[in-house]
Design an enzyme around this catalytic site. Structure first.
Site, PDB file in Angstrom:
ATOM      1  N   PRO A   1       7.263  -4.790   5.478  1.00 39.25           N
ATOM      2  CA  PRO A   1       7.278  -5.353   7.087  1.00 39.25           C
ATOM      3  C   PRO A   1       8.539  -5.666   7.300  1.00 39.25           C
ATOM      4  CG  PRO A   1       5.966  -6.842   5.484  1.00 39.25           C
ATOM      5  CD  PRO A   1       6.600  -5.778   4.608  1.00 39.25           C
TER       6      PRO A   1
ATOM      7  N   GLU B   1      13.867   1.316  19.247  1.00 42.96           N
ATOM      8  CA  GLU B   1      13.003   2.600  19.365  1.00 42.96           C
ATOM      9  C   GLU B   1      11.912   2.215  20.303  1.00 42.96           C
ATOM     10  OE1 GLU B   1      11.435   3.310  15.379  1.00 42.96           O
ATOM     11  OE2 GLU B   1       9.416   3.010  16.214  1.00 42.96           O
TER      12      GLU B   1
ATOM     13  N   ARG C   1       0.840  -1.292  -0.023  1.00 45.24           N
ATOM     14  CA  ARG C   1       0.052  -0.003  -0.035  1.00 45.24           C
ATOM     15  C   ARG C   1       0.889   1.234  -0.124  1.00 45.24           C
ATOM     16  NH1 ARG C   1      -4.004   0.755   3.936  1.00 45.24           N
ATOM     17  NH2 ARG C   1      -2.258   0.940   5.203  1.00 45.24           N
ATOM     18  N   ILE C   2       1.772   1.366   0.939  1.00 46.21           N
ATOM     19  CA  ILE C   2       2.566   2.648   0.929  1.00 46.21           C
ATOM     20  C   ILE C   2       3.495   2.701   0.000  1.00 46.21           C
ATOM     21  CG2 ILE C   2       4.345   4.007   2.305  1.00 46.21           C
ATOM     22  CD1 ILE C   2       2.979   2.562   4.947  1.00 46.21           C
TER      23      ILE C   2
ATOM     24  N   ASP D   1      12.669   7.550   9.950  1.00 46.90           N
ATOM     25  CA  ASP D   1      11.613   7.695  10.768  1.00 46.90           C
ATOM     26  C   ASP D   1      11.527   6.553  11.682  1.00 46.90           C
ATOM     27  OD1 ASP D   1       9.228   9.192  11.598  1.00 46.90           O
ATOM     28  OD2 ASP D   1       8.068   7.475  10.599  1.00 46.90           O
TER      29      ASP D   1
ATOM     30  N   ASP E   1       9.704  -6.207  -5.129  1.00 44.17           N
ATOM     31  CA  ASP E   1       8.739  -7.030  -3.977  1.00 44.17           C
ATOM     32  C   ASP E   1       8.829  -8.441  -4.357  1.00 44.17           C
ATOM     33  OD1 ASP E   1       6.118  -7.691  -2.703  1.00 44.17           O
ATOM     34  OD2 ASP E   1       6.057  -5.583  -2.407  1.00 44.17           O
TER      35      ASP E   1
ATOM     36  N   HIS F   1       9.127   8.313  14.422  1.00 43.70           N
ATOM     37  CA  HIS F   1       8.074   7.219  14.080  1.00 43.70           C
ATOM     38  C   HIS F   1       6.766   8.035  13.975  1.00 43.70           C
ATOM     39  CE1 HIS F   1       7.108   2.663  13.851  1.00 43.70           C
ATOM     40  NE2 HIS F   1       6.275   3.591  13.108  1.00 43.70           N
TER      41      HIS F   1
ATOM     42  N   ASN G   1      14.221 -10.674   6.033  1.00 43.87           N
ATOM     43  CA  ASN G   1      14.482  -9.223   5.662  1.00 43.87           C
ATOM     44  C   ASN G   1      15.225  -8.384   6.738  1.00 43.87           C
ATOM     45  OD1 ASN G   1      12.314  -7.967   6.953  1.00 43.87           O
ATOM     46  ND2 ASN G   1      11.242  -7.679   4.950  1.00 43.87           N
TER      47      ASN G   1
ATOM     48  N   ALA H   1       9.797   2.269   7.111  1.00 47.09           N
ATOM     49  CA  ALA H   1       9.244   1.160   7.805  1.00 47.09           C
ATOM     50  C   ALA H   1       9.471   0.510   8.953  1.00 47.09           C
ATOM     51  CB  ALA H   1       9.560   0.050   6.456  1.00 47.09           C
ATOM     52  N   ARG H   2      10.652  -0.152   9.076  1.00 46.92           N
ATOM     53  CA  ARG H   2      10.811  -0.621  10.720  1.00 46.92           C
ATOM     54  C   ARG H   2      12.417  -0.595  10.592  1.00 46.92           C
ATOM     55  NH1 ARG H   2       6.641   0.502  11.767  1.00 46.92           N
ATOM     56  NH2 ARG H   2       5.134  -0.941  12.606  1.00 46.92           N
TER      57      ARG H   2
HETATM   58  P1  NAI Z   1       1.676  -3.801   2.880  1.00 43.38           P
HETATM   59  O1  NAI Z   1       1.568  -5.093   3.684  1.00 43.38           O
HETATM   60  O2  NAI Z   1       0.679  -3.051   2.034  1.00 43.38           O
HETATM   61  O3  NAI Z   1       2.896  -4.053   1.921  1.00 43.38           O
HETATM   62  C1  NAI Z   1       4.293  -4.594   2.038  1.00 43.38           C
HETATM   63  C2  NAI Z   1       4.750  -5.130   1.196  1.00 43.38           C
HETATM   64  O4  NAI Z   1       6.035  -5.509   1.136  1.00 43.38           O
HETATM   65  C3  NAI Z   1       4.002  -6.361   0.613  1.00 43.38           C
HETATM   66  O5  NAI Z   1       3.775  -6.091  -1.064  1.00 43.38           O
HETATM   67  C4  NAI Z   1       4.821  -7.376   0.206  1.00 43.38           C
HETATM   68  O6  NAI Z   1       4.822  -8.481  -0.627  1.00 43.38           O
HETATM   69  C5  NAI Z   1       6.336  -6.795   0.504  1.00 43.38           C
HETATM   70  N1  NAI Z   1       7.222  -7.682   1.101  1.00 43.38           N
HETATM   71  C6  NAI Z   1       7.282  -8.358   2.313  1.00 43.38           C
HETATM   72  N2  NAI Z   1       8.547  -8.800   2.641  1.00 43.38           N
HETATM   73  C7  NAI Z   1       9.220  -8.487   1.466  1.00 43.38           C
HETATM   74  C8  NAI Z   1      10.523  -8.754   1.288  1.00 43.38           C
HETATM   75  N3  NAI Z   1      11.533  -9.608   2.015  1.00 43.38           N
HETATM   76  N4  NAI Z   1      11.172  -8.187   0.139  1.00 43.38           N
HETATM   77  C9  NAI Z   1      10.431  -7.369  -0.507  1.00 43.38           C
HETATM   78  N5  NAI Z   1       9.303  -7.285  -0.508  1.00 43.38           N
HETATM   79  C10 NAI Z   1       8.560  -7.584   0.741  1.00 43.38           C
HETATM   80  O7  NAI Z   1       2.263  -2.795   3.995  1.00 43.38           O
HETATM   81  P2  NAI Z   1       2.112  -1.270   4.268  1.00 43.38           P
HETATM   82  O8  NAI Z   1       0.944  -0.609   4.763  1.00 43.38           O
HETATM   83  O9  NAI Z   1       2.744  -0.685   2.857  1.00 43.38           O
HETATM   84  O10 NAI Z   1       3.554  -1.004   5.068  1.00 43.38           O
HETATM   85  C11 NAI Z   1       4.562  -1.047   4.806  1.00 43.38           C
HETATM   86  C12 NAI Z   1       5.690  -0.702   5.961  1.00 43.38           C
HETATM   87  O11 NAI Z   1       5.573   0.422   6.415  1.00 43.38           O
HETATM   88  C13 NAI Z   1       5.733  -1.850   7.094  1.00 43.38           C
HETATM   89  O12 NAI Z   1       7.061  -1.989   7.662  1.00 43.38           O
HETATM   90  C14 NAI Z   1       4.856  -0.971   8.181  1.00 43.38           C
HETATM   91  O13 NAI Z   1       5.134  -1.347   9.465  1.00 43.38           O
HETATM   92  C15 NAI Z   1       5.430   0.657   7.936  1.00 43.38           C
HETATM   93  N6  NAI Z   1       4.526   1.656   8.499  1.00 43.38           N
HETATM   94  C16 NAI Z   1       5.283   2.736   9.069  1.00 43.38           C
HETATM   95  C17 NAI Z   1       4.526   3.899   9.517  1.00 43.38           C
HETATM   96  C18 NAI Z   1       4.976   5.000  10.053  1.00 43.38           C
HETATM   97  O14 NAI Z   1       4.496   5.948  10.611  1.00 43.38           O
HETATM   98  N7  NAI Z   1       6.575   4.984   9.827  1.00 43.38           N
HETATM   99  C19 NAI Z   1       3.139   3.747   9.599  1.00 43.38           C
HETATM  100  C20 NAI Z   1       2.489   2.459   8.629  1.00 43.38           C
HETATM  101  C21 NAI Z   1       3.242   1.579   8.370  1.00 43.38           C
END
Ligand code: NAI
Length: 327
Positions: free
Chosen positions: A204, A261, A153-154, A256, A173, A293, A209, A231-232
């Site tokens: 994630p 943290e 999504r992001i 971020d 991805d 964050h 990873n 991300a993390r």
């Molecule tokens: P999502 O679940 O929509 O997308 C994650 C993508 O990563 C998926 O397409 C998945 O196939 C891919 N993926 C998983 N493992 C992988 C790998 N080893 N190599 C390559 N691709 C891989 O998640 P979303 O909502 O896009 O979130 C992404 C990240 O952003 C997460 O880590 C989430 O925790 C973080 N996040 C950070 C926030 C902040 O305030 N800084 C707020 C919300 C989310």
């Protein structure tokens, strides 16, 4: 219809809770603290508890149940802080409140622009009325290749945002998405390390990873590469990263999130001696922007999680279709 809300923030959530509860015909018990075995008594008379990311373990779940709680909603996307097995065992259902990707995606682009335009150093200088230019030459996005790792999504929203800047976009991805291909080229990961001027992380954190960016992957990157992480924290090995900032291999970064943290962010620690040396070092570099964050933290986010968490309680209590319930 009564809901007990924990961790209710006075400065941004309280008024929204009151407004939406009135609209939805829900009575509220508001508590500023995280739920624990002492304040669980506030749930008496409520069928639903509304929480954020504090630990909701088996003991607390049992205590919720004893007060009559049947449904726990968390005002977050993630729900790994709730012991789902314990909840299921005592018949409590759990829901979450996903919010849109655009807040984090916009913030990511801001960190990219801040990094390539040396904004951290510019702001440091203006703070002390040093209005010189030397050392502040920036780069333009249209001249750069951006590697986006994770096109969920992001990541997808980041790519869509970036398309307006006319940069070359590479993507990686585990699963490819058609809509991404109109703006970006999916390539193998090593090609991102080798060709990207800017690398931004949107996966994630998984066992596979953990420390994706470490000494060996940094060695494959272009000199002066820019790293963005919203991300993390543990996707990056902090020691290898700091070494690469110090020797100039990494030219700039926007972080971020950082490793370890938890317990630091969202609290006022100004009089404390902190144990996170890596964070202290990262904050000291003029080419690294660190934030606590908060890429998600927009007005839209607050409104969404407050409203949707109450809507999901209403759906639960009325027995209607509840798209927020975790099945
Ligand atoms: P999502 O679940 O929509 O997308 C994650 C993508 O990563 C998926 O397409 C998945 O196939 C891919 N993926 C998983 N493992 C992988 C790998 N080893 N190599 C390559 N691709 C891989 O998640 P979303 O909502 O896009 O979130 C992404 C990240 O952003 C997460 O880590 C989430 O925790 C973080 N996040 C950070 C926030 C902040 O305030 N800084 C707020 C919300 C989310």
């Amino acid at each position: 219809m009564q809901v007990t809300v924990y961790n209710c923030r006075e400065f941004d959530e309280k008024d929204l809770f009151l407004e939406y509860a009135k609209e939805l015909g829900i009575e509220l018990v508001l508590c500023a603290d995280a739920p624990d075995l002492n304040n669980v008594l506030l749930c008496k008379g409520s069928r639903c508890a509304d929480v954020i990311t504090s630990k909701i373990d088996a003991e607390l779940i049992q205590a919720f149940r004893e007060q009559g709680i049947e449904y726990i909603t968390t005002r977050t996307i993630g729900y790994d802080h709730i012991d789902l097995a314990a909840a299921k065992a005592c018949g409590i259902k759990v829901g979450n409140a996903p919010y849109g990707p655009h807040g984090v995606a916009d913030y990511t682009v801001m960190l990219i622009l801040m990094s390539i335009r040396k904004m951290e150093a510019i702001l440091n200088r203006t703070m002390i009325q040093d209005y010189t230019l030397a050392g502040l030459t920036g780069r333009e996005l249209k001249d750069l290749t951006v590697g986006v790792i994770g096109t969920g999504r992001i990541g997808t929203a980041v790519i869509s945002n970036l398309s307006g800047f006319r940069c070359r976009i590479l993507a990686y991805d585990l699963f490819e998405k058609e809509e991404v291909k109109q703006y970006a080229e999916y390539v193998p990961l090593p090609q991102i390390w080798q060709e990207a001027d800017v690398i931004t992380l949107h996966t994630p954190l998984t066992e596979d990873n953990y420390h994706l960016i470490d000494e060996s992957t940094i060695a494959q990157m272009k000199d002066g590469v820019v790293i963005i992480n919203t991300a993390r924290g543990a996707l990056i090995d902090s020691d290898a990263f700091i070494e690469a900032i110090e020797n100039g291999k990494i030219g700039a970064a926007g972080l971020d999130v950082v490793e370890n943290e938890f317990g630091l962010y969202y609290y006022d620690h100004k009089s404390d001696i902190l144990k996170n040396k890596e964070l202290a070092l990262l904050r000291s570099f003029p080419n690294v922007t660190v934030s606590h964050h908060m890429a998600f933290y927009t007005r839209n986010y607050v409104e969404t999680v407050v409203k949707d968490s109450l809507m999901s309680c209403k759906c639960y209590m009325e027995g209607s279709e509840n798209s927020w319930e975790i099945k």
